[in-house]
Motif scaffolding. Structure first.
Motif, PDB file in Angstrom:
ATOM      1  N   LEU A   1      -0.023  -7.290   1.883  1.00 27.91           N
ATOM      2  CA  LEU A   1       0.714  -7.181   0.624  1.00 27.91           C
ATOM      3  C   LEU A   1      -0.223  -7.101  -0.572  1.00 27.91           C
ATOM      4  N   LEU A   2      -1.352  -7.774  -0.490  1.00 29.30           N
ATOM      5  CA  LEU A   2      -2.315  -7.730  -1.579  1.00 29.30           C
ATOM      6  C   LEU A   2      -2.988  -6.366  -1.689  1.00 29.30           C
ATOM      7  N   GLU A   3      -3.068  -5.638  -0.581  1.00 27.66           N
ATOM      8  CA  GLU A   3      -3.743  -4.341  -0.580  1.00 27.66           C
ATOM      9  C   GLU A   3      -2.792  -3.168  -0.751  1.00 27.66           C
ATOM     10  N   ASP A   4      -1.496  -3.350  -0.400  1.00 30.81           N
ATOM     11  CA  ASP A   4      -0.542  -2.247  -0.483  1.00 30.81           C
ATOM     12  C   ASP A   4      -0.289  -1.840  -1.932  1.00 30.81           C
ATOM     13  N   PRO A   5       0.085  -0.566  -2.177  1.00 30.73           N
ATOM     14  CA  PRO A   5       0.507  -0.158  -3.518  1.00 30.73           C
ATOM     15  C   PRO A   5       1.685  -1.014  -3.985  1.00 30.73           C
ATOM     16  N   ILE A   6       1.763  -1.300  -5.275  1.00 33.42           N
ATOM     17  CA  ILE A   6       2.748  -2.238  -5.794  1.00 33.42           C
ATOM     18  C   ILE A   6       4.175  -1.784  -5.526  1.00 33.42           C
ATOM     19  N   HIS A   7       4.446  -0.470  -5.584  1.00 32.25           N
ATOM     20  CA  HIS A   7       5.813  -0.017  -5.355  1.00 32.25           C
ATOM     21  C   HIS A   7       6.262  -0.311  -3.924  1.00 32.25           C
ATOM     22  N   LYS A   8       5.315  -0.269  -2.983  1.00 39.34           N
ATOM     23  CA  LYS A   8       5.641  -0.572  -1.593  1.00 39.34           C
ATOM     24  C   LYS A   8       5.937  -2.062  -1.411  1.00 39.34           C
ATOM     25  N   VAL A   9       5.182  -2.899  -2.108  1.00 36.72           N
ATOM     26  CA  VAL A   9       5.413  -4.343  -2.050  1.00 36.72           C
ATOM     27  C   VAL A   9       6.803  -4.669  -2.596  1.00 36.72           C
ATOM     28  N   ILE A  10       7.164  -4.074  -3.724  1.00 37.84           N
ATOM     29  CA  ILE A  10       8.471  -4.326  -4.337  1.00 37.84           C
ATOM     30  C   ILE A  10       9.588  -3.858  -3.413  1.00 37.84           C
ATOM     31  N   ARG A  11       9.423  -2.679  -2.838  1.00 35.45           N
ATOM     32  CA  ARG A  11      10.462  -2.123  -1.969  1.00 35.45           C
ATOM     33  C   ARG A  11      10.705  -3.014  -0.755  1.00 35.45           C
ATOM     34  N   GLU A  12       9.619  -3.550  -0.191  1.00 29.21           N
ATOM     35  CA  GLU A  12       9.748  -4.397   0.993  1.00 29.21           C
ATOM     36  C   GLU A  12      10.579  -5.630   0.693  1.00 29.21           C
ATOM     37  N   PHE A  13      10.328  -6.265  -0.434  1.00 29.57           N
ATOM     38  CA  PHE A  13      11.047  -7.493  -0.752  1.00 29.57           C
ATOM     39  C   PHE A  13      12.488  -7.209  -1.139  1.00 29.57           C
ATOM     40  N   ILE A  14      12.726  -6.089  -1.837  1.00 25.17           N
ATOM     41  CA  ILE A  14      14.101  -5.735  -2.180  1.00 25.17           C
ATOM     42  C   ILE A  14      14.899  -5.467  -0.915  1.00 25.17           C
TER      43      ILE A  14
END
Length: 371
Positions: free
Chosen positions: A33-46
């Motif tokens: 999660l620290l390395e992934d692009p931020i939009h991917k991190v947000i999408r995963e949690f949503i």
């Protein structure tokens, strides 16, 4: 706030990220999660949590990525950041961002904006929340309590006259050479540093990046909301073969005449070179094949024509009598130079608006008919 107010805010905007308690971490997942692009991190949690207003609205206090992960894992940002520091993980895109930030600093130091004596020194506290905002940014090169406009006594880096840098190999204030000079004060091998920086930036080398890509990053870096305030202005001929970098805070009528003089000097040098190349072509000397010699001559003639147009426009603006006024705002100060500033289309747009009388409050309007 009482418990009821806190509960209401937790429902409306989500809990404060620092309200979570430390606990076990899924280290493999956190690393990703620290390395992934931020939009991917947000999408995963949503997707996983069915949507969270705090995440979906992209609200954050200090660091969006850190706080999104805190909400998703329900762990405090301090714990996540401690893990990141211990493991040395860099967020996605951090190397290009850091490289661009370092180059921006070096260009500013070369122009005389930043004080190299403070590089790497921990700055003093900025004061309390409600203290007045400092007039000048920490780290600025000062002279007698004001921003330096020439080399302060005892300062080991020469500030260029008029704080102008040139894209002209061999020029004493060539921007590439000056960037290398200030970098040499930070590290023992300045050229190696620049090579490492360029691995993460666009362009085949530093000069190519400064010509084609630097301003785009600089414009984003110095833009907040709808306020655009770039302070390093690349004024170039259309081909990008020659240019001058203006430090906007020092812009004055003298700057305009200095730009004209620089273009004239480079044009004179081009004309001398064209004469030499023509003699080589006639005499069959010079160490180049006829095809190579013709190509070099064509390039120099093309540059000379561009320089002639640039010089004439610089001369026209200098002789308007226009007095640059930074209180008009950066973009309106750049507007009269739109003909020399191909990298910033906004300048040409605002020049048209000035001519149309859109800004009657601005001092530049006094020259609207002549722009």
């Amino acid at each position: 706030m009482d418990d009821e107010a806190n509960a209401y805010l937790n429902v409306e905007v989500g809990p404060h990220p620092a309200s979570y308690r430390p606990g076990p971490l899924d280290e493999g997942k956190l690393h990703r999660l620290l390395e992934d692009p931020i939009h991917k991190v947000i999408r995963e949690f949503i997707d996983r949590r069915g949507g969270s207003r705090a995440i979906a609205n992209l609200t954050f206090f200090a660091d969006r990525r850190l706080e999104v992960i805190a909400h998703g894992l329900e762990r405090p940002p301090s714990q996540i950041e401690s893990y990141r520091r211990e493991t040395g993980i860099l967020p996605s895109g951090e190397l290009p961002r850091s490289a661009a930030a370092l180059l921006s600093y070096l260009v500013g130091a070369a122009a005389g904006r930043w004080d190299m004596r403070l590089a790497g020194v921990r700055m003093p506290s900025l004061g309390d929340l409600f203290d007045p905002v400092p007039i000048y940014p920490p780290g600025m090169l000062m002279d007698g309590g004001l921003p330096a406009r020439s080399t302060p006594p005892g300062y080991e880096v020469d500030v260029p006259p008029g704080q102008l840098l040139f894209d002209q190999p061999g020029h004493p204030w060539d921007i590439v050479e000056r960037v290398l000079a200030v970098a040499a004060l930070l590290v023992s091998d300045a050229e190696r540093l620049v090579v490492d920086v360029m691995k993460h930036l666009k362009g085949k080398d530093l000069r190519d990046h400064l010509r084609k890509h630097f301003f785009n990053d600089h414009l984003k870096r110095y833009t907040k909301s709808r306020r655009k305030a770039p302070i390093y202005w690349p004024l170039y001929v259309p081909s990008g073969g020659w240019g001058v970098c203006v430090y906007a805070p020092s812009l004055g009528r003298e700057t305009l005449y200095a730009i004209e003089a620089a273009a004239t000097a480079r044009l004179n040098a081009a004309e001398v070179e064209i004469s030499r190349l023509r003699r080589d072509q006639q005499d069959g000397v010079g160490g180049r094949s006829p095809i190579q010699l013709a190509a070099v001559l064509d390039a120099e003639q093309g540059l000379a024509e561009e320089l002639r147009v640039f010089r004439n426009e610089a001369e026209r603006v200098a002789r308007l009598g226009w007095v640059p006024d930074l209180d008009d705002g950066i973009v309106l100060c750049a507007a009269p130079l739109a003909g020399l500033f191909p990298a910033w289309k906004e300048a040409a747009k605002e020049r048209a608006n000035i001519k149309a009388g859109k800004y009657p409050w601005a001092s530049v309007t006094n020259w609207a008919d002549e722009l």
